[in-house]
Design a protein around this motif. Sequence first.
Motif, short mmCIF file in Angstrom:
data_model
loop_
_atom_site.label_atom_id
_atom_site.label_comp_id
_atom_site.label_asym_id
_atom_site.label_seq_id
_atom_site.Cartn_x
_atom_site.Cartn_y
_atom_site.Cartn_z
N SER A 1 90.67 -7.65 64.91
CA SER A 1 91.79 -7.29 65.85
C SER A 1 92.52 -6.03 65.07
N ASN A 2 92.31 -5.79 63.71
CA ASN A 2 93.05 -4.81 62.96
C ASN A 2 91.97 -4.12 62.14
N PRO A 3 91.31 -2.84 62.45
CA PRO A 3 90.15 -2.50 61.46
C PRO A 3 90.69 -2.06 60.05
N ARG A 4 91.92 -2.05 59.87
CA ARG A 4 92.52 -1.70 58.24
C ARG A 4 92.42 -2.81 57.16
N LYS A 5 92.08 -3.85 57.86
CA LYS A 5 92.14 -5.25 57.07
C LYS A 5 90.59 -5.63 56.65
N LYS A 6 90.34 -6.06 55.48
CA LYS A 6 89.10 -6.09 55.09
C LYS A 6 88.64 -7.52 55.27
N MET A 7 87.57 -7.81 55.40
CA MET A 7 86.82 -8.99 55.66
C MET A 7 86.33 -9.89 54.36
N ILE A 8 86.51 -11.04 54.30
CA ILE A 8 86.31 -11.76 53.10
C ILE A 8 84.64 -12.10 53.46
N LYS A 9 84.08 -11.87 52.35
CA LYS A 9 82.55 -12.51 52.71
C LYS A 9 82.71 -14.08 52.34
N VAL A 10 81.54 -14.43 52.95
CA VAL A 10 81.13 -15.81 52.66
C VAL A 10 80.32 -16.16 51.45
N LYS A 11 81.09 -17.29 50.75
CA LYS A 11 80.27 -17.59 49.44
C LYS A 11 78.89 -17.81 49.49
N SER A 12 78.08 -17.67 48.65
CA SER A 12 76.59 -18.06 48.73
C SER A 12 76.60 -19.52 48.24
N ASN A 13 77.56 -20.05 47.45
CA ASN A 13 77.38 -21.30 46.76
C ASN A 13 77.95 -22.60 47.81
N LEU A 14 77.55 -22.46 49.04
CA LEU A 14 78.13 -23.38 50.01
C LEU A 14 77.05 -24.56 50.18
N ASN A 15 75.98 -24.61 49.24
CA ASN A 15 75.07 -25.61 49.72
C ASN A 15 75.58 -26.88 49.38
N LEU A 16 75.92 -27.86 50.22
CA LEU A 16 76.65 -29.13 50.19
C LEU A 16 74.99 -30.08 50.35
N LYS A 17 74.90 -30.59 48.99
CA LYS A 17 74.13 -31.76 49.04
C LYS A 17 74.72 -32.78 48.59
N PRO A 18 74.87 -33.92 49.35
CA PRO A 18 75.41 -35.18 49.03
C PRO A 18 74.86 -35.75 47.81
N LYS A 19 75.76 -36.25 46.91
CA LYS A 19 75.11 -36.70 45.50
C LYS A 19 75.31 -38.28 45.59
N ALA A 20 75.93 -38.91 46.65
CA ALA A 20 76.10 -40.19 46.73
C ALA A 20 74.99 -40.99 47.17
N LYS A 21 74.62 -41.98 46.46
CA LYS A 21 73.32 -42.97 46.79
C LYS A 21 73.87 -44.12 46.37
#
Length: 77
Positions: free
Chosen positions: A38-58
């Motif tokens: 909506s406003n080209p002067r604002k910067k986009m935040i990059k998506v973090k690459s460490n969003l690998n969600l692996k459940p550890k609950a067993k």
Amino acid sequence: MGLLENQYDDAAEKDLKNSIDAINDLHKTVKSMQDALSNPRKKMIKVKSNLNLKPKAKDRLRISKFGRDFVKHFINL
């Protein structure tokens, strides 16, 4: 209070917290992208690459402290 306790409960809370944190990060990223479009002067935040969600609950049972004391007292006389 028993001889065995479920290990699932401890890990499930951590998995839930990690999931909530990842969702909040994605929400911030999407909001910044909407603002940047909506406003080209604002910067986009990059998506973090460490969003690998692996459940550890067993679902595992482990012997409780009471169970260990019980075995020490009655079995290992």
